[in-house]
Design a protein around this motif. Sequence first.
Motif, PDB file in Angstrom:
ATOM      1  N   SER A 357       0.826  -1.216   0.000  1.00  0.00           N
ATOM      2  CA  SER A 357       0.000   0.000   0.000  1.00  0.00           C
ATOM      3  C   SER A 357       0.857   1.261   0.000  1.00  0.00           C
ATOM      4  N   GLN A 358       1.738   1.320  -0.984  1.00  0.00           N
ATOM      5  CA  GLN A 358       2.633   2.457  -1.130  1.00  0.00           C
ATOM      6  C   GLN A 358       2.131   3.433  -2.191  1.00  0.00           C
ATOM      7  N   ILE A 359       2.441   4.697  -1.997  1.00  0.00           N
ATOM      8  CA  ILE A 359       2.236   5.735  -3.003  1.00  0.00           C
ATOM      9  C   ILE A 359       3.604   6.326  -3.285  1.00  0.00           C
ATOM     10  N   THR A 360       4.078   6.198  -4.524  1.00  0.00           N
ATOM     11  CA  THR A 360       5.437   6.626  -4.850  1.00  0.00           C
ATOM     12  C   THR A 360       5.485   7.902  -5.680  1.00  0.00           C
ATOM     13  N   GLY A 361       4.328   8.449  -6.036  1.00  0.00           N
ATOM     14  CA  GLY A 361       4.297   9.670  -6.831  1.00  0.00           C
ATOM     15  C   GLY A 361       2.887  10.210  -6.897  1.00  0.00           C
ATOM     16  N   THR A 362       2.624  11.048  -7.876  1.00  0.00           N
ATOM     17  CA  THR A 362       1.324  11.704  -7.956  1.00  0.00           C
ATOM     18  C   THR A 362       0.446  11.198  -9.091  1.00  0.00           C
ATOM     19  N   ASN A 363       0.940  10.240  -9.863  1.00  0.00           N
ATOM     20  CA  ASN A 363       0.167   9.720 -10.987  1.00  0.00           C
ATOM     21  C   ASN A 363      -0.528   8.412 -10.631  1.00  0.00           C
ATOM     22  N   TYR A 364      -1.479   8.032 -11.460  1.00  0.00           N
ATOM     23  CA  TYR A 364      -2.272   6.832 -11.194  1.00  0.00           C
ATOM     24  C   TYR A 364      -1.402   5.585 -11.090  1.00  0.00           C
ATOM     25  N   ASP A 365      -0.378   5.453 -11.927  1.00  0.00           N
ATOM     26  CA  ASP A 365       0.416   4.233 -11.927  1.00  0.00           C
ATOM     27  C   ASP A 365       1.486   4.230 -10.845  1.00  0.00           C
ATOM     28  N   GLU A 366       1.517   5.262 -10.005  1.00  0.00           N
ATOM     29  CA  GLU A 366       2.515   5.351  -8.940  1.00  0.00           C
ATOM     30  C   GLU A 366       1.911   5.052  -7.570  1.00  0.00           C
ATOM     31  N   GLN A 367       0.864   4.271  -7.567  1.00  0.00           N
ATOM     32  CA  GLN A 367       0.244   3.826  -6.327  1.00  0.00           C
ATOM     33  C   GLN A 367      -0.090   2.352  -6.457  1.00  0.00           C
ATOM     34  N   GLN A 368      -0.287   1.713  -5.322  1.00  0.00           N
ATOM     35  CA  GLN A 368      -0.774   0.339  -5.366  1.00  0.00           C
ATOM     36  C   GLN A 368      -2.209   0.326  -5.867  1.00  0.00           C
ATOM     37  N   VAL A 369      -2.519  -0.596  -6.759  1.00  0.00           N
ATOM     38  CA  VAL A 369      -3.877  -0.755  -7.270  1.00  0.00           C
ATOM     39  C   VAL A 369      -4.252  -2.231  -7.186  1.00  0.00           C
ATOM     40  N   ILE A 471      -9.389  -0.849  -6.591  1.00  0.00           N
ATOM     41  CA  ILE A 471      -9.200  -0.244  -5.270  1.00  0.00           C
ATOM     42  C   ILE A 471      -7.844   0.446  -5.285  1.00  0.00           C
ATOM     43  N   GLY A 472      -7.851   1.768  -5.143  1.00  0.00           N
ATOM     44  CA  GLY A 472      -6.620   2.554  -5.118  1.00  0.00           C
ATOM     45  C   GLY A 472      -6.453   3.258  -3.791  1.00  0.00           C
ATOM     46  N   LEU A 473      -5.410   4.091  -3.726  1.00  0.00           N
ATOM     47  CA  LEU A 473      -5.068   4.749  -2.464  1.00  0.00           C
ATOM     48  C   LEU A 473      -5.220   6.255  -2.496  1.00  0.00           C
ATOM     49  N   MET A 474      -5.511   6.828  -3.662  1.00  0.00           N
ATOM     50  CA  MET A 474      -5.584   8.285  -3.718  1.00  0.00           C
ATOM     51  C   MET A 474      -6.366   8.693  -4.959  1.00  0.00           C
ATOM     52  N   ASP A 475      -6.719   9.975  -4.992  1.00  0.00           N
ATOM     53  CA  ASP A 475      -7.287  10.571  -6.194  1.00  0.00           C
ATOM     54  C   ASP A 475      -6.185  11.475  -6.748  1.00  0.00           C
ATOM     55  N   PRO A 476      -5.377  10.981  -7.677  1.00  0.00           N
ATOM     56  CA  PRO A 476      -4.115  11.637  -8.012  1.00  0.00           C
ATOM     57  C   PRO A 476      -4.276  12.951  -8.780  1.00  0.00           C
ATOM     58  N   VAL A 477      -3.267  13.794  -8.634  1.00  0.00           N
ATOM     59  CA  VAL A 477      -3.145  15.022  -9.415  1.00  0.00           C
ATOM     60  C   VAL A 477      -2.068  14.777 -10.463  1.00  0.00           C
ATOM     61  N   PRO A 478      -2.358  14.932 -11.754  1.00  0.00           N
ATOM     62  CA  PRO A 478      -1.353  14.627 -12.780  1.00  0.00           C
ATOM     63  C   PRO A 478      -0.193  15.615 -12.753  1.00  0.00           C
ATOM     64  N   GLU A 479       0.982  15.113 -13.112  1.00  0.00           N
ATOM     65  CA  GLU A 479       2.165  15.966 -13.196  1.00  0.00           C
ATOM     66  C   GLU A 479       2.086  16.823 -14.460  1.00  0.00           C
ATOM     67  N   PRO A 480       2.938  17.844 -14.577  1.00  0.00           N
ATOM     68  CA  PRO A 480       2.872  18.753 -15.737  1.00  0.00           C
ATOM     69  C   PRO A 480       2.886  18.048 -17.082  1.00  0.00           C
ATOM     70  N   ALA A 481       3.742  17.018 -17.242  1.00  0.00           N
ATOM     71  CA  ALA A 481       3.795  16.320 -18.524  1.00  0.00           C
ATOM     72  C   ALA A 481       2.465  15.660 -18.831  1.00  0.00           C
ATOM     73  N   THR A 482       1.845  15.109 -17.801  1.00  0.00           N
ATOM     74  CA  THR A 482       0.553  14.477 -17.998  1.00  0.00           C
ATOM     75  C   THR A 482      -0.497  15.529 -18.338  1.00  0.00           C
ATOM     76  N   MET A 483      -0.401  16.720 -17.736  1.00  0.00           N
ATOM     77  CA  MET A 483      -1.349  17.786 -18.015  1.00  0.00           C
ATOM     78  C   MET A 483      -1.291  18.182 -19.485  1.00  0.00           C
ATOM     79  N   THR A 484      -0.074  18.165 -20.048  1.00  0.00           N
ATOM     80  CA  THR A 484       0.059  18.506 -21.466  1.00  0.00           C
ATOM     81  C   THR A 484      -0.675  17.493 -22.332  1.00  0.00           C
ATOM     82  N   LEU A 485      -0.508  16.222 -21.990  1.00  0.00           N
ATOM     83  CA  LEU A 485      -1.186  15.177 -22.744  1.00  0.00           C
ATOM     84  C   LEU A 485      -2.692  15.279 -22.592  1.00  0.00           C
ATOM     85  N   LEU A 486      -3.125  15.625 -21.393  1.00  0.00           N
ATOM     86  CA  LEU A 486      -4.553  15.794 -21.172  1.00  0.00           C
ATOM     87  C   LEU A 486      -5.114  16.902 -22.050  1.00  0.00           C
TER      88      LEU A 486
END
Length: 504
Positions: A357-369, A471-486
């Motif tokens: 149950s680790q969160i290693t960053g702010t993106n969806y794939d950086e948490q345990q799912v 089942i995740g651990l957070m509602d992530p905020v995308p990083e700047p690079a992800t925001m560009t893609l969005l």
Amino acid sequence: MERSRIGIRIGLGIAAILCAVGGAVAQPQEPLERADMRGLRSDYIKSWYIYSDVNQDGVLNPGDGTYKAGLDNWWTAIDSPAQAKQHDDPVGGYNFNNTNKPMTPLNFASAGGSGRTDYWLDKPKANRLSFYMTYSQWDNANAEWHAGLNHATIPGFGTYNSEQAANRGGWAMGWVNDAILRDAGGAVIDDETTKGYNYMDIYVHNGRNSGDIDTFPDSSYGKYSDSNPHVGMSNGINEDSLDPETHTRFVPMLDETTGTYNASANSARDQWYRNVQAHHGDPVTGFDVASVVGTMEVREVNPYHLMGETWTELCNASDTAAAIWASQGYTYNDAMIGRSDYSHNSTSGGMINGLASQITGTNYDEQQVIRIDLADLNLTYNDMGLPFAGLHDDAGVPLTGSSLISTVDEIMFYDFGYDAAAGQVVPIEILFRVDRTRTYNQGQVWLDVDGDGVFDVGDGDCYFAENRIFIGLMDPVPEPATMTLLASGTIGLLLRRRRKNRRS
């Protein structure tokens, strides 16, 4: 969605044990922290978030939007498999058979001293599949503590216990099928003939971790933790799984190098069994891994060789770990398959522990799912080639080849504190219902936010495509690079949502 609208308060039911004096009802308590092992992590109660797979690509990503519901985990001072596999009859003396002992979770508040009352997880309704998250102080004790648990006269217990407790750090997820029903007089209705099957595949992304955990208290036990998701308990597990001295059921360890349950991965257990047998003058046979695994209805498998599994077909043969890795570069490190039959007026289930149950960053794939794939709820006995002769439904009507293999009509997650009205002995139900008029791809399970039984998008109700629940651990905020893609529309729209104060 207002948090107070998600879930329905449930009564204590059989959770309260009748006192011998005057028939008064003793109120169950939360467990007490044990002082003889490493203390609780400061974050031992976490908030977990339920998502749907809007994209239907088998991965939790920004296009799936915000979470649909939140829940807090349960906890116990004893080990999580023992918490799950209990005898569900605190007010009577009914004895279930030893092969298919029911799954009936208990918080073990009584382990904190005499006069304390346990809380039994309430399961009053048949045809329900219930999930819960939990934390175990025992599972999170350090390796030296487990290795130091020696038997007074028989050597090898500490080594065996250390092997058995390996990789259990973190949290666990358990589930229970069906209910144990009683007649008007309170007696358990004895009928253990099969009534249905629960087919379920579970994948875990980013669930492993080895290293120091800052949230452990400062002590002589240190902060090191080792987590690796695996099957902690399985329905159907036979008596050969019993420790010959403690009589506790233990699941064999999987050899992840070979992807098999074998003697090598259970060598300390085998030696302990031999020592016990020799001590008591019994024939020395050791531990029979194959006998136990053959009865397990929940097993760990290699997530990248699932198509080669001969046990049964997958719930979803398209969104496999191998296919997702090839197309998206997203890894599922662990996979468990559940193929449990469940009986009239009994329960079945399983447990996965070792969830870091680790969160290693702010993106969806950086948490345990945790990804839960439920099978098509319209599958029949003929579809699956299952025998139906001699089986019957709850009303006693004989089954036929066209009968559904699953009788589940509700799926529920217990919240032990995320909702302001919930707590460790007053959980709230997060309720999903089943709509069999829909196809598997459309999704046959839907979240009933206000519990009124009526699907209404205005209430926040929603279907879960392909019967898949994340089942995740957070509602992530995308990083700047992800925001560009969005912004360019190549990923999709992330619906951001401010996380409310847990206790508001």
